[in-house]
Motif scaffolding. Structure first.
Motif, PDB file in Angstrom:
ATOM      1  N   PHE A 302       0.846  -1.245  -0.069  1.00  0.00           N
ATOM      2  CA  PHE A 302       0.058  -0.013  -0.054  1.00  0.00           C
ATOM      3  C   PHE A 302       0.886   1.253  -0.050  1.00  0.00           C
ATOM      4  N   PHE A 303       2.054   1.185   0.662  1.00  0.00           N
ATOM      5  CA  PHE A 303       2.867   2.352   0.524  1.00  0.00           C
ATOM      6  C   PHE A 303       3.186   2.653  -0.757  1.00  0.00           C
ATOM      7  N   ALA A 304       3.797   1.661  -1.392  1.00  0.00           N
ATOM      8  CA  ALA A 304       4.449   1.518  -3.015  1.00  0.00           C
ATOM      9  C   ALA A 304       3.089   2.219  -3.681  1.00  0.00           C
ATOM     10  N   LYS A 305       2.056   1.736  -3.522  1.00  0.00           N
ATOM     11  CA  LYS A 305       0.917   1.927  -4.297  1.00  0.00           C
ATOM     12  C   LYS A 305       0.633   3.450  -4.263  1.00  0.00           C
ATOM     13  N   HIS A 306       0.867   4.011  -3.170  1.00  0.00           N
ATOM     14  CA  HIS A 306       0.871   5.538  -3.197  1.00  0.00           C
ATOM     15  C   HIS A 306       2.023   6.210  -3.237  1.00  0.00           C
ATOM     16  N   GLY A 307       3.198   5.749  -4.182  1.00  0.00           N
ATOM     17  CA  GLY A 307       4.152   6.391  -4.557  1.00  0.00           C
ATOM     18  C   GLY A 307       5.434   6.549  -3.444  1.00  0.00           C
ATOM     19  N   LEU A 308       4.996   5.829  -2.062  1.00  0.00           N
ATOM     20  CA  LEU A 308       6.402   5.918  -1.093  1.00  0.00           C
ATOM     21  C   LEU A 308       7.010   4.627  -1.285  1.00  0.00           C
ATOM     22  N   THR A 309       7.785   4.542  -2.230  1.00  0.00           N
ATOM     23  CA  THR A 309       8.400   3.456  -2.526  1.00  0.00           C
ATOM     24  C   THR A 309       9.695   3.018  -1.746  1.00  0.00           C
ATOM     25  N   GLU A 310      10.109   3.971  -0.885  1.00  0.00           N
ATOM     26  CA  GLU A 310      11.177   3.593   0.109  1.00  0.00           C
ATOM     27  C   GLU A 310      10.799   3.699   1.585  1.00  0.00           C
ATOM     28  N   VAL A 311      10.228   2.918   2.194  1.00  0.00           N
ATOM     29  CA  VAL A 311       9.491   3.166   3.501  1.00  0.00           C
ATOM     30  C   VAL A 311      10.609   2.198   4.439  1.00  0.00           C
ATOM     31  N   ASN A 312      10.919   2.615   5.582  1.00  0.00           N
ATOM     32  CA  ASN A 312      11.762   1.777   6.451  1.00  0.00           C
ATOM     33  C   ASN A 312      10.841   1.776   7.670  1.00  0.00           C
ATOM     34  N   LEU A 313      10.654   0.610   8.205  1.00  0.00           N
ATOM     35  CA  LEU A 313       9.796   0.606   9.557  1.00  0.00           C
ATOM     36  C   LEU A 313      10.788  -0.016  10.465  1.00  0.00           C
ATOM     37  N   LEU A 314      10.942   1.033  11.725  1.00  0.00           N
ATOM     38  CA  LEU A 314      11.723   0.842  12.471  1.00  0.00           C
ATOM     39  C   LEU A 314      11.186   0.590  14.058  1.00  0.00           C
ATOM     40  N   ARG A 315      11.571  -0.633  14.345  1.00  0.00           N
ATOM     41  CA  ARG A 315      10.871  -1.104  15.834  1.00  0.00           C
ATOM     42  C   ARG A 315      11.851  -0.392  16.915  1.00  0.00           C
ATOM     43  N   GLU A 316      11.216   0.367  17.575  1.00  0.00           N
ATOM     44  CA  GLU A 316      11.561   0.944  18.756  1.00  0.00           C
ATOM     45  C   GLU A 316      11.567   0.421  19.982  1.00  0.00           C
ATOM     46  N   PRO A 317      12.378   0.601  20.949  1.00  0.00           N
ATOM     47  CA  PRO A 317      12.481  -0.180  22.238  1.00  0.00           C
ATOM     48  C   PRO A 317      11.391   0.594  23.159  1.00  0.00           C
ATOM     49  N   SER A 318      10.954   1.742  23.021  1.00  0.00           N
ATOM     50  CA  SER A 318      10.173   2.411  23.897  1.00  0.00           C
ATOM     51  C   SER A 318       9.473   3.396  23.458  1.00  0.00           C
ATOM     52  N   TRP A 319       8.209   4.075  24.096  1.00  0.00           N
ATOM     53  CA  TRP A 319       7.527   5.249  23.544  1.00  0.00           C
ATOM     54  C   TRP A 319       8.693   6.321  23.709  1.00  0.00           C
ATOM     55  N   LYS A 320       9.278   6.410  24.675  1.00  0.00           N
ATOM     56  CA  LYS A 320      10.332   7.546  24.901  1.00  0.00           C
ATOM     57  C   LYS A 320      11.194   7.689  23.588  1.00  0.00           C
ATOM     58  N   ALA A 321      11.583   6.338  23.193  1.00  0.00           N
ATOM     59  CA  ALA A 321      12.367   6.391  22.041  1.00  0.00           C
ATOM     60  C   ALA A 321      11.661   6.815  20.902  1.00  0.00           C
ATOM     61  N   ILE A 322      10.449   6.530  20.659  1.00  0.00           N
ATOM     62  CA  ILE A 322       9.708   7.078  19.515  1.00  0.00           C
ATOM     63  C   ILE A 322       9.634   8.558  19.714  1.00  0.00           C
ATOM     64  N   ALA A 323       9.274   9.199  20.767  1.00  0.00           N
ATOM     65  CA  ALA A 323       9.242  10.424  20.942  1.00  0.00           C
ATOM     66  C   ALA A 323      10.585  11.406  20.510  1.00  0.00           C
ATOM     67  N   GLN A 324      11.704  10.801  21.131  1.00  0.00           N
ATOM     68  CA  GLN A 324      13.082  11.377  20.970  1.00  0.00           C
ATOM     69  C   GLN A 324      13.289  11.295  19.312  1.00  0.00           C
ATOM     70  N   GLY A 325      12.906   9.896  18.555  1.00  0.00           N
ATOM     71  CA  GLY A 325      13.122   9.972  17.243  1.00  0.00           C
ATOM     72  C   GLY A 325      12.426  10.871  16.417  1.00  0.00           C
ATOM     73  N   VAL A 326      11.040  11.205  16.797  1.00  0.00           N
ATOM     74  CA  VAL A 326      10.374  12.142  15.914  1.00  0.00           C
ATOM     75  C   VAL A 326      10.863  13.464  16.255  1.00  0.00           C
ATOM     76  N   ALA A 327      10.994  13.773  17.354  1.00  0.00           N
ATOM     77  CA  ALA A 327      11.832  15.248  17.851  1.00  0.00           C
ATOM     78  C   ALA A 327      12.955  15.415  17.182  1.00  0.00           C
ATOM     79  N   SER A 328      13.815  14.637  16.985  1.00  0.00           N
ATOM     80  CA  SER A 328      15.152  14.889  16.564  1.00  0.00           C
ATOM     81  C   SER A 328      15.026  14.626  15.125  1.00  0.00           C
ATOM     82  N   GLY A 329      13.991  14.488  14.305  1.00  0.00           N
ATOM     83  CA  GLY A 329      14.018  14.065  12.866  1.00  0.00           C
ATOM     84  C   GLY A 329      14.651  12.820  12.365  1.00  0.00           C
ATOM     85  N   ARG A 330      15.220  11.821  13.403  1.00  0.00           N
ATOM     86  CA  ARG A 330      15.570  10.749  13.032  1.00  0.00           C
ATOM     87  C   ARG A 330      14.311   9.767  12.453  1.00  0.00           C
ATOM     88  N   LEU A 331      13.050   9.954  12.860  1.00  0.00           N
ATOM     89  CA  LEU A 331      12.126   9.577  12.319  1.00  0.00           C
ATOM     90  C   LEU A 331      11.063  10.344  11.596  1.00  0.00           C
TER      91      LEU A 331
END
Length: 533
Positions: A302-331
């Motif tokens: 479905f990602f590729a169908k809508h033109g998003l051909t290079e999506v990486n799904l990254l499993r994170e260790p905690s919700w804190k890591a997700i918040a930090q990842g989005v805040a820093s631009g890593r995600l």
């Protein structure tokens, strides 16, 4: 319970010759109980030894501090002893004399007979009676390290610090030294903090494994509780039901850090095509059943169908890591708890506000409250029963886990407890535990129950560790559970990409809602790189 050792929000910043600064450690916060064995694990350069030196008093934190038995650590002292990888023995002194040197420095006020008794006791403790009068050059590597351990223990420290003590030894000697260290620590109830690169070594020795992210700005990425009973030996550990799962978690974390380091070493260009501003996205998720829409969007195209051909799904260790990842631009984007966009935008927990938006609800429900088997055996079947158990023994403070202070789980757990006359701030203790660590913490007895999403409630039931006392559908009908979160400035910078991302996930959600696809979706999310359960 007051911690025996507290690493209190430690930062370590080094000044560079060019006038810049290198932030080695960022906001390290860890509490260690007396008698606990904790391993620090991570790639080279993540600050493990730097942190150990700060705890030892050999280095000072730039911010924060070290509290040992309610007193701040400001310098080295005999209450802490370090064992290094390179032995650090004086070559002109014998085994007995190397140990005696430490004893005389610390116990100079005791009689010669008492000091000698301490030395001889520790020579026997490491089984080196036959080599007591030999010099370091006459000893094997394993024997030298045993001398170093005996010298450290001879001053009877409150805290033993070990910096990769077995790294220079061959495999057989390493195994023997580990067995001896475990025996000594257990018999003398030592508190230990040890640096290691070795996942199997950590699983054999540790009660908890603290995994550090890559530097700069290294922080605690994940903490694993090792629920394997003591006394342990290598065969017991390998044959324990949780061994491969725990080892898999460590290997996965280290591999993710290795990939992150590679991404940092080369600037990833933004790829614009298919009418979108950016098609190469990093999207974070937690290993929970309700990560299914993201997994389906990736695996079913479905990602590729809508033109998003290079999506990486990254499993994170905690919700804190997700918040930090989005805040820093890593995600670029992430699966988030329903309240996280609001919490990030407000700047909760003393963080700077980061305007964050959500355009899509990914899931509703999926949570439950699980209590321990021990409570079940005491007759707890309902909330009223739990209230009765609490009232009967006010000296016992039951500890319950939830995934994040800003989570629906916290709100729901508090509401449920209060509805039964239990004050969540007085009658019980609520602590934050990452979802993947709930079962291990329950098994080890660190918590008495928890509120979390699937599959971690079902796993406790399957392993007969606990029972589900309430589900979220009974507490809060149709509540929003997980959402898609992005920073507001990211959404403004990549509007077409954001719309494509939402469209792909809407189709994935529709696919997940079709009961005919349930078995297929289960196979997809159970892959090791997703939930892996």
């Amino acid at each position: 319970m007051t911690a025996f050792l507290e690493i209190d929000h430690v930062d370590r910043v080094f000044s560079l010759p060019d006038g810049n600064r290198y932030i080695a450690l960022k906001n390290i916060h860890l509490k260690i109980q007396q008698g606990e064995f904790v391993c620090l694990l991570g790639h080279s350069g993540c600050g493990k030894s730097t942190l150990l030196n700060i705890v030892a008093g050999l280095d000072r934190p730039t911010q924060g501090g070290i509290i040992l038995e309610n007193r701040e650590v400001k310098e080295p002292g005999p209450d802490r002893m370090v064992v290094f990888q390179n032995y650090s023995l004086l070559p002109w002194k014998t085994v007995r004399e190397n140990i005696t040197l430490a004893v005389e420095q610390v116990y100079g006020n005791q009689s010669a007979r008492e000091r000698k008794a301490i030395v001889e006791e520790h020579i026997n403790m490491v089984n080196l009676r036959h080599a007591a009068d030999k010099y370091p050059a006459e000893l094997s590597g394993g024997m030298k390290q045993r001398v170093a351990i005996a010298r450290a223990l001879a001053i009877r420290p409150k805290l033993l610090l070990l910096d990769e003590p077995f790294g220079a030894l061959d495999a057989l000697t390493r195994g023997s030294c580990k067995e001896q260290l475990m025996k000594i620590c257990q018999e003398h109830k030592l508190t230990c903090l040890m640096v290691t690169h070795d996942a199997d070594e950590a699983l054999l020795l540790a009660d908890r494994i603290v995994m550090l992210t890559n530097g700069p700005q290294s922080h605690i990425g994940q903490i694993l509780t090792v629920p394997i009973p003591r006394p342990r030996n290598r065969l017991d550990v390998v044959n324990h039901p949780s061994y491969y799962k725990l080892r898999g978690e460590i290997v996965y974390f280290l591999n993710q850090q290795k990939k992150a380091k590679k991404r940092q070493s080369k600037t990833t260009a933004i790829i614009a095509k298919n009418g979108l501003e950016k098609v190469n996205l990093n999207i974070g998720f937690m290993p929970l059943t309700d990560c299914a829409p993201l997994v389906v969007a990736k695996e079913k195209g479905f990602f590729a169908k809508h033109g998003l051909t290079e999506v990486n799904l990254l499993r994170e260790p905690s919700w804190k890591a997700i918040a930090q990842g989005v805040a820093s631009g890593r995600l670029d984007a992430a699966q988030m708890l329903a309240s996280m966009p609001l919490a990030l935008s407000l700047g909760m927990e003393d963080q700077a506000p980061i305007p964050t938006v959500t355009a899509l609800t990914l899931s509703r429900h999926g949570n439950a409250i699980t209590l321990s088997r021990q409570l079940y055996d005491k007759g707890v079947r309902t909330l009223a029963d739990f209230k009765r158990i609490i009232t009967q023994n006010r000296d016992k403070l039951y500890t319950l886990g939830m995934v994040n202070p800003a989570s629906v789980h916290n709100l729901m757990l508090r509401y449920w407890l209060a509805s039964g006359g239990i004050d969540p701030d007085v009658d019980v203790k609520l602590i934050v535990v990452p979802p993947v660590e709930m079962v291990a913490n329950l098994k080890a007895g660190y918590i008495d129950g928890y509120c979390v999403g699937e599959p971690w409630n079902s796993q406790s039931v399957a392993e007969e560790l606990g029972f589900v006392i309430a589900t979220d559908s009974e507490i809060w009908q149709s509540h929003v559970e997980k959402v898609l979160g992005v920073k507001e400035d990211w959404a403004n910078q990549y509007p077409a990409t954001h719309i494509a991302l939402v469209k792909a996930l809407i189709e994935a959600c529709e696919y997940c809602d079709d009961f005919r696809h349930r078995e297929e979706i289960l196979d997809l999310i159970c892959q090791p790189n997703y939930v892996g359960s």
